[in-house]
Design a protein around this motif. Structure first.
Motif, short mmCIF file in Angstrom:
data_model
loop_
_atom_site.label_atom_id
_atom_site.label_comp_id
_atom_site.label_asym_id
_atom_site.label_seq_id
_atom_site.Cartn_x
_atom_site.Cartn_y
_atom_site.Cartn_z
N ILE A 92 11.34 15.72 4.24
CA ILE A 92 10.55 15.55 3.15
C ILE A 92 10.18 13.98 2.65
O ILE A 92 9.05 13.53 2.07
N ALA A 93 11.39 13.41 2.65
CA ALA A 93 11.32 11.88 2.05
C ALA A 93 10.63 10.84 2.99
O ALA A 93 10.40 9.68 2.89
N LYS A 94 10.08 11.48 4.33
CA LYS A 94 9.61 10.61 5.29
C LYS A 94 8.10 10.10 4.53
O LYS A 94 7.75 9.17 5.13
N ARG A 95 7.57 10.91 3.73
CA ARG A 95 6.34 10.53 3.06
C ARG A 95 6.39 9.07 2.27
O ARG A 95 5.79 8.35 2.53
N GLU A 96 7.67 9.12 1.49
CA GLU A 96 7.86 7.77 0.67
C GLU A 96 8.22 6.88 1.85
O GLU A 96 7.79 5.59 1.47
N ALA A 97 8.96 7.05 2.79
CA ALA A 97 9.30 5.97 3.71
C ALA A 97 8.01 5.42 4.60
O ALA A 97 7.79 4.31 4.72
N TRP A 98 7.07 6.41 4.36
CA TRP A 98 5.76 5.78 5.36
C TRP A 98 4.94 4.72 4.15
O TRP A 98 4.45 3.76 4.68
N ALA A 99 5.14 5.30 2.99
CA ALA A 99 4.49 4.49 1.98
C ALA A 99 5.40 3.09 2.02
O ALA A 99 4.53 2.01 1.75
N ASP A 100 6.50 3.08 2.06
CA ASP A 100 7.33 1.82 2.37
C ASP A 100 6.94 0.86 3.41
O ASP A 100 6.85 -0.35 3.35
N LEU A 101 6.72 1.57 4.62
CA LEU A 101 6.53 0.74 5.80
C LEU A 101 4.79 0.37 5.57
O LEU A 101 4.65 -0.89 6.09
N LEU A 102 3.97 0.95 4.87
CA LEU A 102 2.68 0.53 4.83
C LEU A 102 2.71 -1.03 3.60
O LEU A 102 2.15 -1.84 4.08
N ALA A 103 3.66 -0.97 2.78
CA ALA A 103 3.79 -2.00 2.05
C ALA A 103 4.52 -3.16 2.55
O ALA A 103 4.02 -4.31 2.50
N ILE A 104 5.26 -2.89 3.74
CA ILE A 104 5.75 -3.85 4.58
C ILE A 104 4.67 -4.51 5.41
O ILE A 104 4.52 -5.62 5.54
N ARG A 105 3.64 -3.60 6.04
CA ARG A 105 2.62 -4.12 6.84
C ARG A 105 1.71 -5.02 5.92
O ARG A 105 1.19 -6.04 6.41
N ASP A 106 1.30 -4.42 4.75
CA ASP A 106 0.59 -5.39 3.72
C ASP A 106 1.17 -6.56 3.64
O ASP A 106 0.52 -7.75 3.69
N ARG A 107 2.34 -6.60 3.36
CA ARG A 107 3.17 -7.87 3.04
C ARG A 107 2.93 -8.91 4.22
O ARG A 107 2.70 -10.30 4.01
N LEU A 108 2.99 -8.22 5.46
CA LEU A 108 3.04 -9.27 6.48
C LEU A 108 1.63 -9.68 6.81
O LEU A 108 1.58 -10.78 7.38
N GLY A 109 0.50 -9.05 6.14
CA GLY A 109 -0.79 -9.68 6.47
C GLY A 109 -1.26 -9.28 7.65
O GLY A 109 -2.01 -9.98 8.26
#
Ligand code: URA
Length: 264
Positions: A247-264
């Protein structure tokens, strides 16, 4: 051990019994009598070899041998390349965990990657193979980062990952590393990150969060950018936790998207 001895002579049955025990989680063969390996004679302090012994080895140090953290700081601080740091770590005998480990697990992936992943410690598979995150949790980690276009086998720093752990040696029974063990290895982690020089760091789980920020509680910290060693740092839950708590994979996905955004 008992089961295997009872059916000694029938190697196929013995092999099947052993496989069954491994399936149950008994991953390490041991004797009938318990051995307190921590009570064994302490390893002598081994200083790194003189520079002449190898072009990548750090020069000899006059470190204070009775303060293991000071030795770690001196030895790690003298390493001027990742190869030299790997060598320095392989020669560092002041961490008790090393006695029970098959391999020193240094790193995997592309050292020029923009993203450095810092995990906790090798598990059984990593200890056997000598590379971080190669077991089930590692396979999930690879899939998670592939979903945002990052991979440990990419030659391109923009799409690559560099992966290492706080502890290079497997703790017995996969227990959590103790704060003193984390503090002992922290100089190596700091130097490792300085030499790899990523654009951002992802810490996976409590151990690397504690090692780099002094903070406890990955479930509270995850998903919020912070900073360590002068670099942006994203705390994430460990993939082993995600395997147990899908169930925590949803939050992990949000974290991955934040990393992707940060990398531009
Ligand atoms: N978990 C970690 O934190 N690191 C590994 O290398 C394997 C499992």
């Amino acid at each position: 051990m008992g089961i295997v001895q009872d059916i000694a002579g029938d190697w196929e049955a013995a092999l099947a019994a052993l496989a069954w025990q491994v399936e149950l989680g008994l991953t390490d063969p041991c004797g009938e009598a318990p051995v307190d390996r921590f009570a064994l004679e302490a390893a002598p302090v081994r200083m790194p070899p003189p520079a002449a012994a190898s072009p990548t080895a750090p020069p000899p140090v006059a470190a204070v041998a009775d303060d293991p953290v000071a030795v770690a700081q001196t030895v790690a601080g003298r390493a001027t390349s990742l190869d030299a740091l790997r060598e320095a770590l392989a020669g560092f005998d002041l961490c008790e965990l090393k006695k029970g480990a098959r391999n020193t697990v240094f790193a995997d992936g592309n050292p020029t990657a923009r993203v450095l992943i810092l995990g906790e410690a090798p598990g059984r598979d990593e200890d056997v193979e000598g590379r971080p995150f190669v077991g089930r949790a590692g396979q999930l980690l690879d899939r998670m980062f592939a979903a945002i276009g990052l991979s440990r086998i990419s030659p391109d720093p923009a799409t690559a990952l560099y992966i290492t752990n706080v502890m290079p040696w497997r703790p017995p029974g996969n227990r959590d590393p103790e704060p003193a063990e984390i503090a002992l290895m922290r100089p190596f982690v700091e130097r490792h990150i300085a030499l790899a020089d990523p654009d951002l760091i992802v810490v996976m789980g409590n151990t690397p969060l504690l090692a780099l920020t002094g903070q406890k509680g990955i479930l509270r910290a995850r998903g919020t950018w912070t900073e360590a060693l002068g670099k942006p740092l994203m705390p994430m839950t460990h993939p082993a936790y995600l395997l147990r708590n899908p169930i925590a994979k949803r939050e992990a996905w949000a974290d991955l998207l934040a990393i992707r955004d940060r990398l531009g």
